[in-house]
Scaffold this motif. Sequence first.
Motif, mmCIF file in Angstrom:
data_model
loop_
_atom_site.group_PDB
_atom_site.id
_atom_site.type_symbol
_atom_site.label_atom_id
_atom_site.label_comp_id
_atom_site.label_asym_id
_atom_site.label_seq_id
_atom_site.Cartn_x
_atom_site.Cartn_y
_atom_site.Cartn_z
ATOM 1 N N ALA A 85 0.822 -1.206 0.000
ATOM 2 C CA ALA A 85 0.000 0.000 0.000
ATOM 3 C C ALA A 85 0.859 1.261 0.000
ATOM 4 O O ALA A 85 0.527 2.258 -0.654
ATOM 5 N N ILE A 86 1.977 1.209 0.709
ATOM 6 C CA ILE A 86 2.900 2.358 0.729
ATOM 7 C C ILE A 86 3.521 2.570 -0.648
ATOM 8 O O ILE A 86 3.603 3.697 -1.147
ATOM 9 N N ASN A 87 3.955 1.486 -1.275
ATOM 10 C CA ASN A 87 4.528 1.598 -2.623
ATOM 11 C C ASN A 87 3.520 2.178 -3.613
ATOM 12 O O ASN A 87 3.855 3.001 -4.459
ATOM 13 N N ARG A 88 2.264 1.721 -3.503
ATOM 14 C CA ARG A 88 1.220 2.253 -4.390
ATOM 15 C C ARG A 88 0.985 3.737 -4.133
ATOM 16 O O ARG A 88 0.783 4.520 -5.074
ATOM 17 N N ALA A 89 1.016 4.131 -2.859
ATOM 18 C CA ALA A 89 0.749 5.522 -2.498
ATOM 19 C C ALA A 89 1.738 6.481 -3.160
ATOM 20 O O ALA A 89 1.395 7.629 -3.452
ATOM 21 N N ARG A 90 2.950 6.005 -3.405
ATOM 22 C CA ARG A 90 3.954 6.873 -4.029
ATOM 23 C C ARG A 90 3.580 7.285 -5.450
ATOM 24 O O ARG A 90 4.075 8.282 -5.962
ATOM 25 N N PHE A 91 2.718 6.498 -6.090
ATOM 26 C CA PHE A 91 2.358 6.773 -7.486
ATOM 27 C C PHE A 91 0.913 7.277 -7.631
ATOM 28 O O PHE A 91 0.408 7.380 -8.750
ATOM 29 N N LEU A 92 0.256 7.567 -6.522
ATOM 30 C CA LEU A 92 -1.118 8.049 -6.596
ATOM 31 C C LEU A 92 -1.179 9.428 -7.250
ATOM 32 O O LEU A 92 -0.276 10.251 -7.081
ATOM 33 N N GLU A 93 -2.256 9.659 -7.978
ATOM 34 C CA GLU A 93 -2.476 10.944 -8.642
ATOM 35 C C GLU A 93 -3.757 11.579 -8.113
ATOM 36 O O GLU A 93 -4.737 10.877 -7.846
ATOM 37 N N PRO A 94 -3.770 12.897 -7.947
ATOM 38 C CA PRO A 94 -5.004 13.553 -7.506
ATOM 39 C C PRO A 94 -6.081 13.508 -8.578
ATOM 40 O O PRO A 94 -5.785 13.529 -9.770
ATOM 41 N N VAL A 95 -7.320 13.390 -8.136
ATOM 42 C CA VAL A 95 -8.472 13.440 -9.032
ATOM 43 C C VAL A 95 -9.337 14.611 -8.580
ATOM 44 O O VAL A 95 -9.790 14.649 -7.440
ATOM 45 N N GLU A 96 -9.562 15.549 -9.477
ATOM 46 C CA GLU A 96 -10.298 16.754 -9.114
ATOM 47 C C GLU A 96 -11.808 16.527 -9.190
ATOM 48 O O GLU A 96 -12.294 15.763 -10.008
ATOM 49 N N GLN A 97 -12.516 17.209 -8.315
ATOM 50 C CA GLN A 97 -13.977 17.120 -8.278
ATOM 51 C C GLN A 97 -14.605 18.370 -8.893
ATOM 52 O O GLN A 97 -14.100 19.477 -8.737
ATOM 53 N N THR A 98 -15.699 18.161 -9.580
ATOM 54 C CA THR A 98 -16.493 19.270 -10.090
ATOM 55 C C THR A 98 -17.945 19.064 -9.674
ATOM 56 O O THR A 98 -18.361 17.944 -9.359
ATOM 57 N N GLN A 99 -18.717 20.113 -9.673
ATOM 58 C CA GLN A 99 -20.131 20.056 -9.321
ATOM 59 C C GLN A 99 -20.968 20.143 -10.600
ATOM 60 O O GLN A 99 -20.768 21.043 -11.410
ATOM 61 N N ILE A 100 -21.882 19.204 -10.773
ATOM 62 C CA ILE A 100 -22.753 19.197 -11.944
ATOM 63 C C ILE A 100 -24.209 19.283 -11.487
ATOM 64 O O ILE A 100 -24.639 18.557 -10.591
ATOM 65 N N SER A 101 -24.959 20.188 -12.097
ATOM 66 C CA SER A 101 -26.373 20.334 -11.758
ATOM 67 C C SER A 101 -27.157 19.123 -12.241
ATOM 68 O O SER A 101 -26.888 18.569 -13.305
ATOM 69 N N VAL A 102 -28.148 18.699 -11.438
ATOM 70 C CA VAL A 102 -28.937 17.521 -11.782
ATOM 71 C C VAL A 102 -30.422 17.837 -11.658
ATOM 72 O O VAL A 102 -30.835 18.770 -10.961
ATOM 73 N N ASN A 103 -31.204 17.037 -12.364
ATOM 74 C CA ASN A 103 -32.662 17.107 -12.269
ATOM 75 C C ASN A 103 -33.091 16.450 -10.954
ATOM 76 O O ASN A 103 -32.675 15.330 -10.650
ATOM 77 N N ASP A 146 -1.129 1.224 -14.079
ATOM 78 C CA ASP A 146 -0.149 0.137 -14.186
ATOM 79 C C ASP A 146 1.037 0.382 -13.263
ATOM 80 O O ASP A 146 1.583 -0.552 -12.647
ATOM 81 N N GLU A 147 1.456 1.644 -13.144
ATOM 82 C CA GLU A 147 2.606 1.972 -12.288
ATOM 83 C C GLU A 147 2.320 1.634 -10.827
ATOM 84 O O GLU A 147 3.185 1.097 -10.121
ATOM 85 N N GLN A 148 1.102 1.912 -10.388
ATOM 86 C CA GLN A 148 0.738 1.620 -9.001
ATOM 87 C C GLN A 148 0.718 0.117 -8.741
ATOM 88 O O GLN A 148 1.225 -0.365 -7.715
ATOM 89 N N ILE A 149 0.142 -0.621 -9.672
ATOM 90 C CA ILE A 149 0.043 -2.075 -9.487
ATOM 91 C C ILE A 149 1.421 -2.737 -9.538
ATOM 92 O O ILE A 149 1.731 -3.625 -8.728
ATOM 93 N N LEU A 150 2.255 -2.309 -10.465
ATOM 94 C CA LEU A 150 3.611 -2.858 -10.559
ATOM 95 C C LEU A 150 4.433 -2.529 -9.317
ATOM 96 O O LEU A 150 5.245 -3.340 -8.857
ATOM 97 N N ALA A 151 4.181 -1.333 -8.753
ATOM 98 C CA ALA A 151 4.880 -0.955 -7.522
ATOM 99 C C ALA A 151 4.476 -1.884 -6.381
ATOM 100 O O ALA A 151 5.299 -2.238 -5.526
ATOM 101 N N GLU A 152 3.204 -2.300 -6.354
ATOM 102 C CA GLU A 152 2.756 -3.248 -5.333
ATOM 103 C C GLU A 152 3.409 -4.611 -5.543
ATOM 104 O O GLU A 152 3.813 -5.283 -4.583
ATOM 105 N N PHE A 153 3.529 -5.028 -6.787
ATOM 106 C CA PHE A 153 4.118 -6.335 -7.086
ATOM 107 C C PHE A 153 5.562 -6.445 -6.613
ATOM 108 O O PHE A 153 6.050 -7.537 -6.324
ATOM 109 N N GLU A 154 6.256 -5.320 -6.538
ATOM 110 C CA GLU A 154 7.651 -5.349 -6.095
ATOM 111 C C GLU A 154 7.795 -5.923 -4.695
ATOM 112 O O GLU A 154 8.821 -6.491 -4.348
ATOM 113 N N LEU A 155 6.736 -5.766 -3.886
ATOM 114 C CA LEU A 155 6.798 -6.261 -2.505
ATOM 115 C C LEU A 155 5.958 -7.504 -2.285
ATOM 116 O O LEU A 155 5.882 -8.014 -1.177
ATOM 117 N N LEU A 156 5.285 -7.983 -3.325
ATOM 118 C CA LEU A 156 4.403 -9.121 -3.171
ATOM 119 C C LEU A 156 5.170 -10.346 -2.681
ATOM 120 O O LEU A 156 6.110 -10.817 -3.314
#
Length: 557
Positions: A125-143, A543-553
């Motif tokens: 989980a630590i190895n994966r965290a190193r490659f995490l990317e931010p995902v921005e939120q937006t507000q969308i009007s709904v019915n 793929d980078e996050q998953i491969l980083a996890e595999f390094e410690l599997l």
Amino acid sequence: MDNGLKLGVFLCDCGGTLSKVTDFSAIKAKLQKLSDVTYVGISHDLCLKRAQQAMQKDIKDKGINRVVVAACSPELHENDFMNVVQSAGVNRHLLSMANIREQCFWAHPDKGKAAKKAMTQIGMAINRARFLEPVEQTQISVNKDVLVIGGGITGIQAAIELSNLNLKTTLVEKEATLGGKLNRFANLYPVQVSPEEVLATKLKQVAESQNIYVLTSAELIDVSGEVGNFSARIKRGNGEFVRNFGAIIFATGYTTQFSSQIYGLELSNNIITQSQLEEMLKSSSEVKQIPKSVCFVTDISDEHSRVSPLSALRNALGIKEKFRGEVCVLCQNLKVDGAGLEKLYRDCRNKGVLFIKFDNSPRISKQDGKIKIEVEDVLMSGEQVTLPCDLLVVEETSVPPLDSKVLGSTLYMGLDAQGFYQENNVHLYPTASNREGIFFAGNCHADLDLMQALTDASNVALSAYQLLAQGKIAVEAEKVMVDPNKCRFCLTCIRACPHHAIQEAKVNHEKMVAQIADLACQGCGICAVVCPAKAIKPKDWSDEQILAEFELLGEYV
């Protein structure tokens, strides 16, 4: 070289239960030696508010910009931890979780091996965290309008609940009147109110509401769009029209059918179904000859059904009170797990209803117009019992309405093996479908008694309210991205997506590519797995996050 990463690791021992099987302080000491790890904390109850407030403070005070939580299943509390991270000023997607409870300490009796596996999981989980990317939120009007399909008691209750929450609701029923099966019930035992009274009360509430619009003799034909902006095509009479809704609730109920092959008998004047008996009890004037002895047989066509045995209990008590004859119920197991159902069973016993439990199906024969039932009574050590009766009431199998398969296919909704609508997750999201913004209520997706169906209606109304009440939905933009340069528009992802979140789009007015609707996407990652061109990238599981996890599997950190 400083890469700017400051990882905070938060360990939870689940109320101290996991500390009994491993040394969390030793795990903490080892984790503190890892590069980029700024802080390691141990909590007994990260799922509780006070611990989450402390977690939020630690993230702020230590300047943590990547968070790792080692605790229970992400299915249970990942969204809670994401909210904590966001409240601390860090992007909610910069969180990585390790399930050390269900997938480790609860699963492995060997404490030493379990501790090593937990360290490996946290390291991954630590190895994966190193490659995490931010995902921005937006507000969308709904019915904010809601469409309820099905005008039975569940659909009516859902519409009333939505109306009380100030959401405008359109209630569509294919029959000429509302009420569904409630119109045919003779009683509602264990509820001491008649079906007519219940229905009259509910219909009055519907009529008095300014937020409910009723369409009878109408059917849903098709739905397009996505959560917050569904376009529903509705047929009424010879005409069709389209209306827009933010959410759709299916409360289409169930229907019943009798299989003569299972019983080896045809229906007749003294062999009837539960539905026919309901009509007889509802209008005793139709009964030409009052039966002196009545036998009910359940659990032959479907021993797992709750509907059939509950109908037998209600109708057995109804016969005792209306005709005062002898009543016997033959069953394998009575399902009395709902509110008041144990009392209903005891009331039947106190009124003189006889119950016979069997393992092998009873042998039913008919000679000279007389019915004879032979059964081995399990509670009498398998003793053979012969029962003559004037009237035999046989069970019916609960089946989905005829249009369920068509609607399920048209709307890309999952169906179970019997053809009923399939919930997204029966334990965590019991009223949600595989499509965002489409919900199920009542017996169209579960085997429920009346009180459970009404509770289901309240739950689904609350789910729709939580989704639409603000008039806006927070959308995570481009959490799954399609590279238009790699996409060959082979349609593989469109066919595979269980949430109907991928459509075709045109790039530069010429090239057709797959496009993911952020509102409808639930981030499952199936599209990325099946894409032969590797054109789809989920930011949370690259793929980078998953491969980083595999390094410690399989390694010890």
